[in-house]
Design a protein around this motif. Structure first.
Motif, PDB file in Angstrom:
ATOM      1  N   THR A  29       0.833  -1.204   0.000  1.00  0.00           N
ATOM      2  CA  THR A  29       0.000   0.000   0.000  1.00  0.00           C
ATOM      3  C   THR A  29       0.865   1.251   0.000  1.00  0.00           C
ATOM      4  O   THR A  29       0.551   2.240  -0.676  1.00  0.00           O
ATOM      5  CB  THR A  29      -0.934  -0.004   1.226  1.00  0.00           C
ATOM      6  N   PHE A  31       0.909   4.353  -2.543  1.00  0.00           N
ATOM      7  CA  PHE A  31       0.732   5.762  -2.175  1.00  0.00           C
ATOM      8  C   PHE A  31       1.906   6.641  -2.600  1.00  0.00           C
ATOM      9  O   PHE A  31       1.818   7.863  -2.554  1.00  0.00           O
ATOM     10  CB  PHE A  31       0.485   5.911  -0.676  1.00  0.00           C
ATOM     11  N   SER A  60      -1.691   9.875  -4.599  1.00  0.00           N
ATOM     12  CA  SER A  60      -1.712  10.494  -3.282  1.00  0.00           C
ATOM     13  C   SER A  60      -2.844   9.915  -2.435  1.00  0.00           C
ATOM     14  O   SER A  60      -3.898   9.531  -2.955  1.00  0.00           O
ATOM     15  CB  SER A  60      -1.880  12.004  -3.399  1.00  0.00           C
ATOM     16  N   ILE A  61      -2.602   9.847  -1.125  1.00  0.00           N
ATOM     17  CA  ILE A  61      -3.584   9.256  -0.208  1.00  0.00           C
ATOM     18  C   ILE A  61      -4.849  10.103  -0.179  1.00  0.00           C
ATOM     19  O   ILE A  61      -5.955   9.596   0.023  1.00  0.00           O
ATOM     20  CB  ILE A  61      -2.964   9.089   1.197  1.00  0.00           C
ATOM     21  N   ALA A 111      -3.985  -1.688  -1.838  1.00  0.00           N
ATOM     22  CA  ALA A 111      -4.597  -0.556  -1.139  1.00  0.00           C
ATOM     23  C   ALA A 111      -6.075  -0.854  -0.868  1.00  0.00           C
ATOM     24  O   ALA A 111      -6.592  -0.592   0.224  1.00  0.00           O
ATOM     25  CB  ALA A 111      -4.439   0.715  -1.959  1.00  0.00           C
TER      26      ALA A 111
END
Lengths: 315, 292
Positions: free
Chosen positions: A58, A62, A66-67, A288
């Motif tokens: 994950t 990222f 972008s998260i 993710a």
């Protein structure tokens, strides 16, 4: 003097000899606990493996997406090189729609079955019905997927002409059917553990069996019932094959249950089936999504454990 | 004058009693709903799949032509999977259960292992697929092989076997152990020759339940990259293979009616396999179950 040779072979000597042998050097008695401890470690290592796998892959994901985009973007469109968009919300909404429908189906029917089995049914009929209900829980999920697509969807479409072939309603209902035994069985256990003296007290004061069930047994068993529902929610969120087969593969952010959807689990299956290269952003995206799924179910499991421990009635 | 006016009591009770009868009926309906669905499900599958369910179906390879297609590779693949899952998960599961019940002291580590096992049971199967993909398929480079799938499935069903074995071991009475110690047996001798034989029905029942979960599971295997279509058999555990649920998934996903019917026939094979396993479990339980 004639006793001398015998002395070496007295029972006590034999025992002490054997003990010395056991205490020194190689011995099963010492090795075995270590081996067994190692097997017990495997289950811990599995958890660590799952968490580390999800976290590392994950994080790689990222570094590319972008998260903030992942958590807030309203579009999930990963298969485009140039216009790719990775917003988890459509997948989450698909999962929540299906789970919501499943719960609407399973909670009333499951609890009603539990009340019937625990309060009304005779011992004999309970012993027949309960195992048959549990067969429902043992049927492989791919079979339910087949059932949803080839039986439930056509029936729903004949009633609701606007329903698409792939939709949220049909897999939701079928997942609901699948988790009925879970709710019924766990709730029935909770209700059966309410002591009979309380039941007899209520009946002696003139309440009917229905009043007994509604006002005495249900409140007393509430923690067990809520825990069973939370576990069922967790199961519905993680359910994969039914939504893959009957839910479609169109992630959309809406509350419309008649249209094709995609859940988090179904997305992972879709990517796994395709020819997605190792190391691409799409490849990392399944981790993710898997992480999000894992967190959802983990929170549910903790809530279930908390509820059943915190609110348990002790008699 | 009567102390109790029966007609008045009856008037008061009437709505409450009819409520009771009404809800009793409603609860019964809810209970029967599950059984009804089970009936419809089985009827649908048998009526759809029966035309294809013959000897030819068992002996044939999968094919693009529905009338020639069969489950041979998938069925053999499922048996290969069972052959890996059964020993691996039993050894790990029973070992863990013996450790937790007989050796572990009540301390933080034991509690942690126990909580960990119950949480592991709640992890979605597809997440185990992601673990298997990363660790077995990629890191250990096993590919989509029998071994990779078998190990992933063993980890997936491990909590089931551990919990069942723990219950079985716990239900062996203390007196048996004490009698064994009294005769001079060591701890391991007691476990191996007294506790385990007494616990074996419970352990095997749990093991078979776990095995039926493993052969019905699809999602983790899709993630591991098992092929939906395979026309040859694996020769070793390192070979690529496919299983019954994957074959059913493949046939169900196709739009043509003929393949849907094939899927139903494949489901029949899978359900018969599960039925066989569960019959064995019941037989074991009935034959060896002893009450102390």
């Amino acid at each position: 003097m004639a006793d001398e040779p015998l002395k070496n072979h007295s029972i006590q000597d034999l025992i002490s000899q054997k003990f010395k042998k056991r205490q020194s050097g190689f011995s099963f008695e010492r090795i075995v606990p270590i081996l067994l401890f190692l097997t017990a470690l495997i289950s811990v290592l599995t958890t660590i493996g799952i968490v580390l796998t999800l976290i590392f892959e994950t994080i790689t994901f990222f570094t590319r997406v972008s998260i903030v985009e992942f958590l807030t973007a309203k579009r999930w469109f990963p298969f485009s090189e140039t216009h790719g968009s990775y917003g988890i919300l459509p997948l989450v909404s698909g999962t929540l729609k299906v789970t919501g429908i499943a719960i609407l189906v399973a909670v009333p029917i499951g609890i009603a079955s539990a009340v019937y089995l625990s309060e009304y049914a005779s011992e004999k009929s309970r012993r027949i019905i309960k195992p048959i209900l549990e067969v429902l829980a043992g049927i492989p999920t791919i079979v339910y997927g087949y059932f949803a697509l080839t039986f439930v969807t056509p029936i729903l479409r004949s009633v609701m002409p606007g329903l698409e072939i792939f939709n949220a309603l049909s897999p939701g209902i079928v997942i609901g059917i699948m988790i009925i035994p879970m709710i019924a069985s766990l709730s029935e256990d909770a209700m059966s553990s309410v002591p009979n003296s309380i039941r007899e007290g209520a009946l002696g004061l003139g309440s009917t069996k229905f009043e007994l069930a509604l006002k005495i047994v249900l409140p007393s068993a509430l923690s067990g019932i809520i825990a069973s529902i939370v576990l069922a929610v967790s199961r519905a969120i993680g359910e994969t094959m039914i939504v893959t087969v009957a839910g479609g593969s169109t992630p959309t952010l809406s509350w419309d249950v008649t249209r094709s959807i995609q859940t988090m689990t179904a997305y992972i299956v879709q990517v796994s089936q395709g020819d997605v290269g190792y190391g691409t952003t799409v490849y990392y995206s399944i981790y993710a999504v898997g992480m999000t799924l894992f967190l959802f179910t983990l929170i549910m499991n903790f809530i279930a454990q908390f509820v059943s421990r915190r609110f348990r009635e002790e008699y | 004058m009567k102390l109790i006016d029966h007609s008045k009591v009856l008037n008061h009770m009437k709505p409450r009693l009819s409520f009771n009868v009404f809800f009793r009926f409603l609860f019964l309906l809810a209970t029967l709903f599950g059984l009804l669905v089970l009936g419809i499900l089985l009827y649908r599958i048998i009526s759809e799949g029966f035309p294809y369910f013959d000897l030819h179906f068992f002996q044939s390879l999968p094919s693009r032509h529905p009338e020639q297609a069969g489950v041979y590779t998938a069925l053999i693949g499922s048996i290969w999977l069972m052959a890996v899952v059964a020993p691996v998960s039993l050894i790990l599961g029973v070992g863990t259960a013996i450790f937790l019940e007989e050796y572990a002291k009540k301390n933080a580590i034991t509690t942690f292992i126990q909580i960990n096992i119950s949480n592991l049971a709640g992890v979605p199967s597809i997440v185990f697929g992601l673990l298997g993909l990363t660790v077995f398929v990629r890191a250990l480079a096993l590919g989509s092989s029998v071994l990779a799938a078998g190990l992933t499935m063993s980890l997936l069903v491990l909590p089931v076997i551990i919990v069942a074995s723990q219950e079985a071991i716990r239900s062996v009475p203390k007196e048996l152990r004490q009698a064994s110690y009294g005769l001079g047996a060591t701890k391991w001798q007691t476990i191996l020759r007294v506790v385990l034989p007494a616990a074996i029905p419970g352990i095997l029942t749990g093991g078979i339940l776990a095995l039926s979960r493993a052969i019905g599971e699809t999602a983790p295997l899709v993630v591991l990259g098992l092929p939906l279509f395979l026309a040859f058999l694996p020769r070793t555990v390192f070979d690529i293979f496919t299983v019954l649920p994957m074959q059913i998934f493949n046939w169900t996903s196709r739009p043509q009616e003929e393949f849907r019917a094939l899927a139903a026939a494949g489901i029949m094979v899978l359900l018969i396999l599960l039925l066989l396993l569960n019959t064995i479990a019941v037989l074991i339980r009935n034959k060896y179950q002893r009450r102390y």
